[in-house]
Design an enzyme around this catalytic site. Structure first.
Site, PDB file in Angstrom:
ATOM      1  N   LYS A  13       0.842  -1.213   0.000  1.00 38.79           N
ATOM      2  CA  LYS A  13       0.000   0.000   0.000  1.00 38.79           C
ATOM      3  C   LYS A  13       0.873   1.257   0.000  1.00 38.79           C
ATOM      4  O   LYS A  13       0.680   2.160  -0.805  1.00 38.79           O
ATOM      5  CB  LYS A  13      -0.921   0.038   1.242  1.00 38.79           C
ATOM      6  CG  LYS A  13      -1.846  -1.153   1.382  1.00 38.79           C
ATOM      7  CD  LYS A  13      -2.745  -1.038   2.608  1.00 38.79           C
ATOM      8  CE  LYS A  13      -2.047  -1.130   3.954  1.00 38.79           C
ATOM      9  NZ  LYS A  13      -1.427  -2.424   4.263  1.00 38.79           N
ATOM     10  N   ARG A  88      -9.926   0.949   8.263  1.00 35.43           N
ATOM     11  CA  ARG A  88      -9.615  -0.450   8.569  1.00 35.43           C
ATOM     12  C   ARG A  88     -10.724  -1.140   9.322  1.00 35.43           C
ATOM     13  O   ARG A  88     -10.584  -2.306   9.698  1.00 35.43           O
ATOM     14  CB  ARG A  88      -8.369  -0.533   9.441  1.00 35.43           C
ATOM     15  CG  ARG A  88      -7.131  -0.438   8.632  1.00 35.43           C
ATOM     16  CD  ARG A  88      -5.941  -0.776   9.475  1.00 35.43           C
ATOM     17  NE  ARG A  88      -4.859  -0.016   8.943  1.00 35.43           N
ATOM     18  CZ  ARG A  88      -3.629  -0.441   8.838  1.00 35.43           C
ATOM     19  NH1 ARG A  88      -3.292  -1.615   9.280  1.00 35.43           N
ATOM     20  NH2 ARG A  88      -2.711   0.333   8.320  1.00 35.43           N
ATOM     21  N   ARG A 126      12.173  -6.508   5.571  1.00 33.63           N
ATOM     22  CA  ARG A 126      12.182  -5.056   5.730  1.00 33.63           C
ATOM     23  C   ARG A 126      12.658  -4.668   7.135  1.00 33.63           C
ATOM     24  O   ARG A 126      13.486  -3.775   7.291  1.00 33.63           O
ATOM     25  CB  ARG A 126      10.782  -4.478   5.507  1.00 33.63           C
ATOM     26  CG  ARG A 126      10.743  -2.977   5.765  1.00 33.63           C
ATOM     27  CD  ARG A 126       9.381  -2.385   5.494  1.00 33.63           C
ATOM     28  NE  ARG A 126       8.361  -2.927   6.391  1.00 33.63           N
ATOM     29  CZ  ARG A 126       7.101  -2.512   6.406  1.00 33.63           C
ATOM     30  NH1 ARG A 126       6.715  -1.589   5.543  1.00 33.63           N
ATOM     31  NH2 ARG A 126       6.237  -3.022   7.251  1.00 33.63           N
ATOM     32  N   ARG A 128      10.960  -3.365   9.999  1.00 37.27           N
ATOM     33  CA  ARG A 128      10.445  -2.265  10.826  1.00 37.27           C
ATOM     34  C   ARG A 128      10.209  -2.811  12.236  1.00 37.27           C
ATOM     35  O   ARG A 128      10.128  -4.024  12.401  1.00 37.27           O
ATOM     36  CB  ARG A 128       9.121  -1.780  10.194  1.00 37.27           C
ATOM     37  CG  ARG A 128       8.730  -0.370  10.569  1.00 37.27           C
ATOM     38  CD  ARG A 128       7.578   0.129   9.710  1.00 37.27           C
ATOM     39  NE  ARG A 128       6.315  -0.547  10.002  1.00 37.27           N
ATOM     40  CZ  ARG A 128       5.233  -0.446   9.259  1.00 37.27           C
ATOM     41  NH1 ARG A 128       5.238   0.321   8.172  1.00 37.27           N
ATOM     42  NH2 ARG A 128       4.122  -1.079   9.578  1.00 37.27           N
ATOM     43  N   ARG A 139      -0.937  -8.617  13.298  1.00 34.84           N
ATOM     44  CA  ARG A 139      -1.400  -7.628  12.306  1.00 34.84           C
ATOM     45  C   ARG A 139      -2.316  -8.312  11.290  1.00 34.84           C
ATOM     46  O   ARG A 139      -3.333  -7.757  10.876  1.00 34.84           O
ATOM     47  CB  ARG A 139      -0.201  -6.955  11.624  1.00 34.84           C
ATOM     48  CG  ARG A 139       0.466  -5.923  12.548  1.00 34.84           C
ATOM     49  CD  ARG A 139       1.895  -5.598  12.146  1.00 34.84           C
ATOM     50  NE  ARG A 139       2.022  -5.018  10.826  1.00 34.84           N
ATOM     51  CZ  ARG A 139       3.176  -5.016  10.134  1.00 34.84           C
ATOM     52  NH1 ARG A 139       4.261  -5.569  10.636  1.00 34.84           N
ATOM     53  NH2 ARG A 139       3.226  -4.454   8.947  1.00 34.84           N
TER      54      ARG A 139
HETATM   55  P1  AP5 Z   1       4.745  -1.516   1.940  1.00 34.09           P
HETATM   56  O1  AP5 Z   1       4.553  -0.712   0.728  1.00 34.09           O
HETATM   57  O2  AP5 Z   1       5.253  -0.853   3.179  1.00 34.09           O
HETATM   58  O3  AP5 Z   1       3.393  -2.296   2.274  1.00 34.09           O
HETATM   59  P2  AP5 Z   1       2.187  -1.831   3.158  1.00 34.09           P
HETATM   60  O4  AP5 Z   1       0.984  -2.540   2.632  1.00 34.09           O
HETATM   61  O5  AP5 Z   1       2.141  -0.343   3.239  1.00 34.09           O
HETATM   62  O6  AP5 Z   1       2.645  -2.491   4.515  1.00 34.09           O
HETATM   63  P3  AP5 Z   1       2.702  -1.962   5.985  1.00 34.09           P
HETATM   64  O7  AP5 Z   1       3.488  -2.996   6.716  1.00 34.09           O
HETATM   65  O8  AP5 Z   1       3.131  -0.542   6.088  1.00 34.09           O
HETATM   66  O9  AP5 Z   1       1.161  -2.069   6.319  1.00 34.09           O
HETATM   67  P4  AP5 Z   1       0.465  -2.188   7.634  1.00 34.09           P
HETATM   68  O10 AP5 Z   1      -0.936  -2.026   7.210  1.00 34.09           O
HETATM   69  O11 AP5 Z   1       0.763  -3.390   8.426  1.00 34.09           O
HETATM   70  O12 AP5 Z   1       1.121  -0.984   8.480  1.00 34.09           O
HETATM   71  P5  AP5 Z   1       0.723   0.537   8.715  1.00 34.09           P
HETATM   72  O13 AP5 Z   1       1.956   1.311   8.736  1.00 34.09           O
HETATM   73  O14 AP5 Z   1      -0.369   0.954   7.814  1.00 34.09           O
HETATM   74  O15 AP5 Z   1       5.680  -2.759   1.565  1.00 34.09           O
HETATM   75  C1  AP5 Z   1       6.154  -3.663   2.523  1.00 34.09           C
HETATM   76  C2  AP5 Z   1       7.547  -4.166   2.075  1.00 34.09           C
HETATM   77  O16 AP5 Z   1       7.400  -4.911   0.879  1.00 34.09           O
HETATM   78  C3  AP5 Z   1       8.540  -3.045   1.752  1.00 34.09           C
HETATM   79  O17 AP5 Z   1       9.823  -3.452   2.136  1.00 34.09           O
HETATM   80  C4  AP5 Z   1       8.433  -2.894   0.230  1.00 34.09           C
HETATM   81  O18 AP5 Z   1       9.611  -2.403  -0.346  1.00 34.09           O
HETATM   82  C5  AP5 Z   1       8.137  -4.322  -0.198  1.00 34.09           C
HETATM   83  N1  AP5 Z   1       7.285  -4.407  -1.391  1.00 34.09           N
HETATM   84  C6  AP5 Z   1       6.181  -3.662  -1.699  1.00 34.09           C
HETATM   85  N2  AP5 Z   1       5.630  -4.053  -2.844  1.00 34.09           N
HETATM   86  C7  AP5 Z   1       6.380  -5.101  -3.283  1.00 34.09           C
HETATM   87  C8  AP5 Z   1       6.313  -5.936  -4.434  1.00 34.09           C
HETATM   88  N3  AP5 Z   1       5.349  -5.805  -5.361  1.00 34.09           N
HETATM   89  N4  AP5 Z   1       7.252  -6.909  -4.566  1.00 34.09           N
HETATM   90  C9  AP5 Z   1       8.237  -7.082  -3.616  1.00 34.09           C
HETATM   91  N5  AP5 Z   1       8.363  -6.289  -2.525  1.00 34.09           N
HETATM   92  C10 AP5 Z   1       7.437  -5.333  -2.347  1.00 34.09           C
HETATM   93  O19 AP5 Z   1       0.114   0.437  10.192  1.00 34.09           O
HETATM   94  C11 AP5 Z   1       0.934   0.130  11.295  1.00 34.09           C
HETATM   95  C12 AP5 Z   1       0.084   0.016  12.547  1.00 34.09           C
HETATM   96  O20 AP5 Z   1      -0.557   1.282  12.808  1.00 34.09           O
HETATM   97  C13 AP5 Z   1      -1.058  -0.985  12.488  1.00 34.09           C
HETATM   98  O21 AP5 Z   1      -0.611  -2.286  12.826  1.00 34.09           O
HETATM   99  C14 AP5 Z   1      -2.032  -0.409  13.514  1.00 34.09           C
HETATM  100  O22 AP5 Z   1      -1.609  -0.716  14.822  1.00 34.09           O
HETATM  101  C15 AP5 Z   1      -1.877   1.087  13.315  1.00 34.09           C
HETATM  102  N6  AP5 Z   1      -2.839   1.622  12.340  1.00 34.09           N
HETATM  103  C16 AP5 Z   1      -2.548   2.170  11.110  1.00 34.09           C
HETATM  104  N7  AP5 Z   1      -3.674   2.559  10.490  1.00 34.09           N
HETATM  105  C17 AP5 Z   1      -4.695   2.251  11.336  1.00 34.09           C
HETATM  106  C18 AP5 Z   1      -6.108   2.400  11.239  1.00 34.09           C
HETATM  107  N8  AP5 Z   1      -6.692   2.910  10.136  1.00 34.09           N
HETATM  108  N9  AP5 Z   1      -6.840   1.965  12.285  1.00 34.09           N
HETATM  109  C19 AP5 Z   1      -6.287   1.441  13.398  1.00 34.09           C
HETATM  110  N10 AP5 Z   1      -4.956   1.266  13.545  1.00 34.09           N
HETATM  111  C20 AP5 Z   1      -4.175   1.666  12.514  1.00 34.09           C
END
Ligand code: AP5
Length: 182
Positions: A13, A88, A126, A128, A139
Site C-alpha cells: 500500500k 480499517r 524489511r 520495521r 497484524r
Molecule cells: P509496503 O509498501 O510498506 O506495504 P504496506 O501494505 O504499506 O505495509 P505496511 O506494513 O506498512 O502495512 P500495515 O498495514 O501493516 O502498516 P501501517 O503502517 O499501515 O511494503 C512492505 C515491504 O514490501 C517493503 O519493504 C516494500 O519495499 C516491499 N514491497 C512492496 N511491494 C512489493 C512488491 N510488489 N514486490 C516485492 N516487494 C514489495 O500500520 C501500522 C500500525 O498502525 C497498524 O498495525 C495499527 O496498529 C496502526 N494503524 C494504522 N492505520 C490504522 C487504522 N486505520 N486503524 C487502526 N490502527 C491503525
C-alpha cells in the site's frame, strides 16, 4: 482523484501510494505514518497508540478518525488524496463517509491482493519495529477479523478493484494506472 489503498500488512500500500501521489500530485495520507509520528513525538495520541501498535492491534476508531479528520481538512487535500491503511474497520469507513464533502467522494478502492506466506518473508526482510513474526501474525489477525469486512462494503458501491500485488512493484503500478485511467 480520491483513492483508498486497501490490503493486508506488507501488501505494498505504502509503496504504491508513493507512486500514485507522485503521478497525480496529491498528498499521501498514511494512518500508519501519522500514528508512528505521534508515537515518536510522545503526544497523548502517541502514548495511547504505542502499545497497541507494538502488539499489532488496531488503534481505536476514535483516535484514527480524529487524526484523519484533521488531515483531510488541510488545503492540500482539496485537489485529491490517497488514503493508505485507512479505513480499517466498518466504523472507520462510516466515519469517513461523514467526514467527506460531496467533492471528496472516494472514486476508487484499490485492493492489493497478496499471498500471506510470501508477505511474511517480505516484512521480516524489511525489519520495521513491528515486523517481528509474532507481531506480523497479530497484524494479519487484525486485518482478517476487522478489515476484511470492508471488501463487501465497498464492493456493493462498485468502487472496489482488485490488483495483483504478487508482481514486481512496477508491474503492480502499471495495473493500478490502467484501473484509474492515468
Ligand atoms: P509496503 O509498501 O510498506 O506495504 P504496506 O501494505 O504499506 O505495509 P505496511 O506494513 O506498512 O502495512 P500495515 O498495514 O501493516 O502498516 P501501517 O503502517 O499501515 O511494503 C512492505 C515491504 O514490501 C517493503 O519493504 C516494500 O519495499 C516491499 N514491497 C512492496 N511491494 C512489493 C512488491 N510488489 N514486490 C516485492 N516487494 C514489495 O500500520 C501500522 C500500525 O498502525 C497498524 O498495525 C495499527 O496498529 C496502526 N494503524 C494504522 N492505520 C490504522 C487504522 N486505520 N486503524 C487502526 N490502527 C491503525
Amino acid at each position: 482523484m480520491n483513492i483508498i489503498l486497501f490490503g493486508p500488512p506488507g501488501s505494498g500500500k505504502g509503496t504504491q501510494a508513493v507512486n500514485i501521489c507522485e503521478n497525480l500530485r496529491v498528498p499521501h495520507l498514511s494512518t500508519g505514518d501519522m500514528l508512528r509520528e505521534a508515537v515518536a513525538s510522545g503526544s497523548d495520541i502517541g502514548k495511547k497508540a504505542k502499545e497497541i501498535m507494538e502488539n499489532g492491534g488496531l488503534v481505536s476508531d476514535e483516535i484514527v478518525l480524529s487524526i484523519v479528520k484533521q488531515r483531510l481538512a488541510s488545503k492540500d487535500c482539496e485537489s485529491g488524496f490517497i488514503l493508505d491503511g485507512f479505513p480499517r474497520t466498518i466504523n472507520q469507513a462510516k466515519g469517513l463517509d461523514s467526514l467527506l464533502e460531496e467533492s471528496q467522494k472516494i472514486e476508487y478502492v484499490l485492493r492489493i491482493k497478496v499471498d500471506e506466506e510470501d508477505i511474511i518473508k517480505r516484512l521480516i526482510d524489511r525489519g520495521r519495529s513491528d515486523d517481528k513474526p509474532e507481531i506480523i501474525k497479530n497484524r494479519f489477525k487484525s486485518y482478517n477479523s476487522q478489515t476484511q469486512p470492508l471488501i463487501p462494503f465497498y464492493e456493493e458501491r462498485e468502487i472496489l478493484f482488485n490488483i495483483n500485488g504478487m508482481q514486481e512493484i512496477e508491474k503492480v503500478f502499471e495495473d493500478i494506472k490502467k484501473v484509474i485511467g492515468i
